[in-house]
Design a protein around this motif. Structure first.
Motif, mmCIF file in Angstrom:
data_model
loop_
_atom_site.group_PDB
_atom_site.id
_atom_site.type_symbol
_atom_site.label_atom_id
_atom_site.label_comp_id
_atom_site.label_asym_id
_atom_site.label_seq_id
_atom_site.Cartn_x
_atom_site.Cartn_y
_atom_site.Cartn_z
ATOM 1 N N GLY A 259 0.845 -1.196 0.000
ATOM 2 C CA GLY A 259 0.000 0.000 0.000
ATOM 3 C C GLY A 259 0.874 1.236 0.000
ATOM 4 O O GLY A 259 1.821 1.348 0.786
ATOM 5 N N GLY A 260 0.567 2.165 -0.898
ATOM 6 C CA GLY A 260 1.378 3.383 -0.946
ATOM 7 C C GLY A 260 1.202 4.145 -2.235
ATOM 8 O O GLY A 260 0.340 3.843 -3.054
ATOM 9 N N LEU A 261 2.066 5.127 -2.408
ATOM 10 C CA LEU A 261 1.980 6.033 -3.547
ATOM 11 C C LEU A 261 3.368 6.269 -4.113
ATOM 12 O O LEU A 261 4.316 6.532 -3.372
ATOM 13 N N PHE A 262 3.478 6.199 -5.451
ATOM 14 C CA PHE A 262 4.687 6.653 -6.148
ATOM 15 C C PHE A 262 4.295 7.907 -6.899
ATOM 16 O O PHE A 262 3.243 7.942 -7.541
ATOM 17 N N TYR A 263 5.121 8.953 -6.827
ATOM 18 C CA TYR A 263 4.824 10.111 -7.678
ATOM 19 C C TYR A 263 6.089 10.733 -8.239
ATOM 20 O O TYR A 263 7.104 10.843 -7.572
ATOM 21 N N TYR A 264 5.992 11.054 -9.546
ATOM 22 C CA TYR A 264 7.047 11.780 -10.237
ATOM 23 C C TYR A 264 6.343 12.902 -10.991
ATOM 24 O O TYR A 264 5.874 12.734 -12.118
ATOM 25 N N PRO A 265 6.190 14.062 -10.330
ATOM 26 C CA PRO A 265 5.410 15.135 -10.942
ATOM 27 C C PRO A 265 6.199 15.860 -12.044
ATOM 28 O O PRO A 265 7.407 15.651 -12.184
ATOM 29 N N ALA A 266 5.498 16.700 -12.792
ATOM 30 C CA ALA A 266 6.196 17.627 -13.689
ATOM 31 C C ALA A 266 7.003 18.565 -12.808
ATOM 32 O O ALA A 266 6.615 18.847 -11.670
ATOM 33 N N ARG A 269 12.479 21.095 -14.584
ATOM 34 C CA ARG A 269 13.387 20.408 -15.515
ATOM 35 C C ARG A 269 12.604 19.610 -16.542
ATOM 36 O O ARG A 269 12.987 19.468 -17.688
ATOM 37 N N TYR A 270 11.540 18.975 -16.075
ATOM 38 C CA TYR A 270 10.706 18.128 -16.931
ATOM 39 C C TYR A 270 9.271 18.661 -16.890
ATOM 40 O O TYR A 270 8.432 18.147 -16.148
ATOM 41 N N PRO A 271 8.969 19.692 -17.682
ATOM 42 C CA PRO A 271 7.629 20.298 -17.621
ATOM 43 C C PRO A 271 6.509 19.317 -17.986
ATOM 44 O O PRO A 271 5.373 19.514 -17.593
ATOM 45 N N ARG A 276 7.632 7.692 -19.086
ATOM 46 C CA ARG A 276 7.012 7.512 -20.408
ATOM 47 C C ARG A 276 5.603 6.973 -20.269
ATOM 48 O O ARG A 276 5.381 5.964 -19.597
ATOM 49 N N LEU A 277 4.702 7.637 -20.957
ATOM 50 C CA LEU A 277 3.288 7.260 -20.895
ATOM 51 C C LEU A 277 3.074 5.821 -21.383
ATOM 52 O O LEU A 277 2.426 5.014 -20.713
ATOM 53 N N ILE A 278 3.622 5.530 -22.559
ATOM 54 C CA ILE A 278 3.283 4.264 -23.214
ATOM 55 C C ILE A 278 3.976 3.063 -22.585
ATOM 56 O O ILE A 278 3.373 2.001 -22.428
ATOM 57 N N TYR A 279 5.236 3.252 -22.199
ATOM 58 C CA TYR A 279 6.016 2.087 -21.749
ATOM 59 C C TYR A 279 5.994 1.886 -20.233
ATOM 60 O O TYR A 279 6.254 0.789 -19.757
ATOM 61 N N THR A 314 5.114 11.830 -19.188
ATOM 62 C CA THR A 314 3.940 12.218 -18.405
ATOM 63 C C THR A 314 4.313 12.343 -16.932
ATOM 64 O O THR A 314 5.167 11.596 -16.452
ATOM 65 N N PRO A 315 3.656 13.276 -16.216
ATOM 66 C CA PRO A 315 3.761 13.228 -14.761
ATOM 67 C C PRO A 315 3.026 11.957 -14.316
ATOM 68 O O PRO A 315 2.111 11.503 -15.007
ATOM 69 N N LEU A 316 3.394 11.393 -13.190
ATOM 70 C CA LEU A 316 2.716 10.163 -12.748
ATOM 71 C C LEU A 316 2.508 10.149 -11.236
ATOM 72 O O LEU A 316 3.438 10.389 -10.462
#
Ligand code: AFP
Length: 336
Positions: A259-266, A269-271, A276-279, A314-316
């Motif tokens: 249980g938890g959350l991973f986040y890599y926002p915009a 540096r990476y607007p 990667r969205l697809i992969y 993508t941000p995720l």
């Protein structure tokens, strides 16, 4: 009496019974990917690996340094899938262009997109890496598969999964009938069902993000992190514990089990975000949803995003739904 031992092959075939119109091709494709996982696992764990560690001396389409094991994993995926007649086209995070079926071989009805070795900078330090994949039905009618076949919304996926090379090798997959995990028995060379019907535990335990980049992040994101840490004065909570490996697949896997959350926002540096969205984002979003979780780009459900290019970033935000929704709230409140 002891419970039955279920091999991945048997499980895939049994899942197929849920689709009376199934031809068996998807099952075979998933089994081909399990074989890819075994081959890559063999090479990541072999003592002779030392010889191939280090940079291959070239860069991938994202301008990132490519490790030798990336190249190897990419080739294994291609070689074991290009000649089977099951696929119309493939796309890899490591290759700029579509991978077409070689001349003289049949094309099939499925499309395979993959990240052959996610988190590959972990290889040099003997930390966890993984292979992520997603399968779609082709949109084009016949002949070589097209770019359009690969640029489908995540919602259209028919299967997704990953193979994680950690303290043991595991394959986790979904065909939309729950999420199931298999552990590789190296002596038997078989993936055995070890984690049936995975659901993200609630309450969640962890959050995963790279705090080093805090200075590049938005006000909403900084405040959200403080909320996770229990430091939001208006809405205090018990802090979540933090874990970050730097390989999305490994961070996601932990959060799926605990249980938890991973986040890599915009960030500045990476607007558009880094991942990667697809992969990466889409396949894990499908798995998260099937395990009772949710994935967002901060504003919309990842699975509803229309891809416009193969290597789109993508941000995720991915994990337990209430945590992802909270991140969305912070962005609306402080960043819009
Ligand atoms: P590599 O495959 O280049 O190691 O990148 C891994 C990755 O795409 C993803 O798996 C990680 O979660 C993320 O990048 C880590 O990025 P930071 O190093 O910027 O935290």
């Amino acid at each position: 009496m002891d419970e039955a031992i279920v091999t991945i092959e048997r499980h895939i075939v049994e899942q197929e019974r849920g689709f009376p119109e199934a031809t068996g091709i998807l099952s075979s494709l998933l089994y081909d990917i399990a074989l890819v996982g075994k081959v890559i696992a063999r090479d990541t764990t072999r003592a002779g690996l030392v010889k191939i560690l280090g940079s291959a001396g070239n860069t991938n389409v994202q301008g990132e340094e490519q490790m030798k094991l990336d190249v190897f994993a990419d080739r294994v995926m291609m070689r074991l899938n290009s000649f089977t007649g099951r696929l119309a086209v493939l796309a890899s995070e490591e290759q700029e262009n579509l991978i077409h079926i070689p001349a003289g071989y049949k094309t099939g009805k499925y499309v395979l997109v993959f990240d052959p070795l996610d988190g590959s900078s972990n290889v040099d330090v003997n930390a966890t890496v993984g292979t992520i994949f997603a399968i779609y039905l082709r949109k084009s009618k016949e002949g070589p598969g097209t770019l359009e076949d690969c640029l489908q919304r995540g919602r259209k996926m028919v299967a997704a999964g990953y193979i994680i090379y950690g303290s043991s090798t595991m394959m986790v997959y979904t065909t939309g009938q729950g999420v199931h995990g298999f552990t590789l028995d190296p002596a038997l060379g078989e993936f055995l069902l070890s984690h049936p019907n995975l659901r993200m535990p609630d309450p969640p335990k962890y959050y995963s993000t790279n705090h080093a980049y805090e200075k590049y992040r938005s006000e909403g994101m900084r405040r959200f992190t403080r909320w996770l840490q229990g430091m939001d004065e208006e809405d205090p909570r018990k802090p979540l514990s933090e874990r970050y490996i730097g390989a999305l697949v490994a961070d996601f896997h932990r959060n799926l089990l605990k249980g938890g959350l991973f986040y890599y926002p915009a960030d500045s540096r990476y607007p558009s975000g880094k991942l990667r969205l697809i992969y990466e984002a889409n396949p894990l979003a499908f798995i998260a949803e099937q395990a009772g979780g949710y994935a967002s780009d901060g504003r919309n459900c990842i699975l509803e995003v229309e891809p416009v290019e193969l290597h789109q970033r993508t941000p995720l935000f991915i994990g337990n739904e209430q945590l992802v929704r909270k991140a969305e709230e912070f962005m609306v409140k402080f960043d819009d």
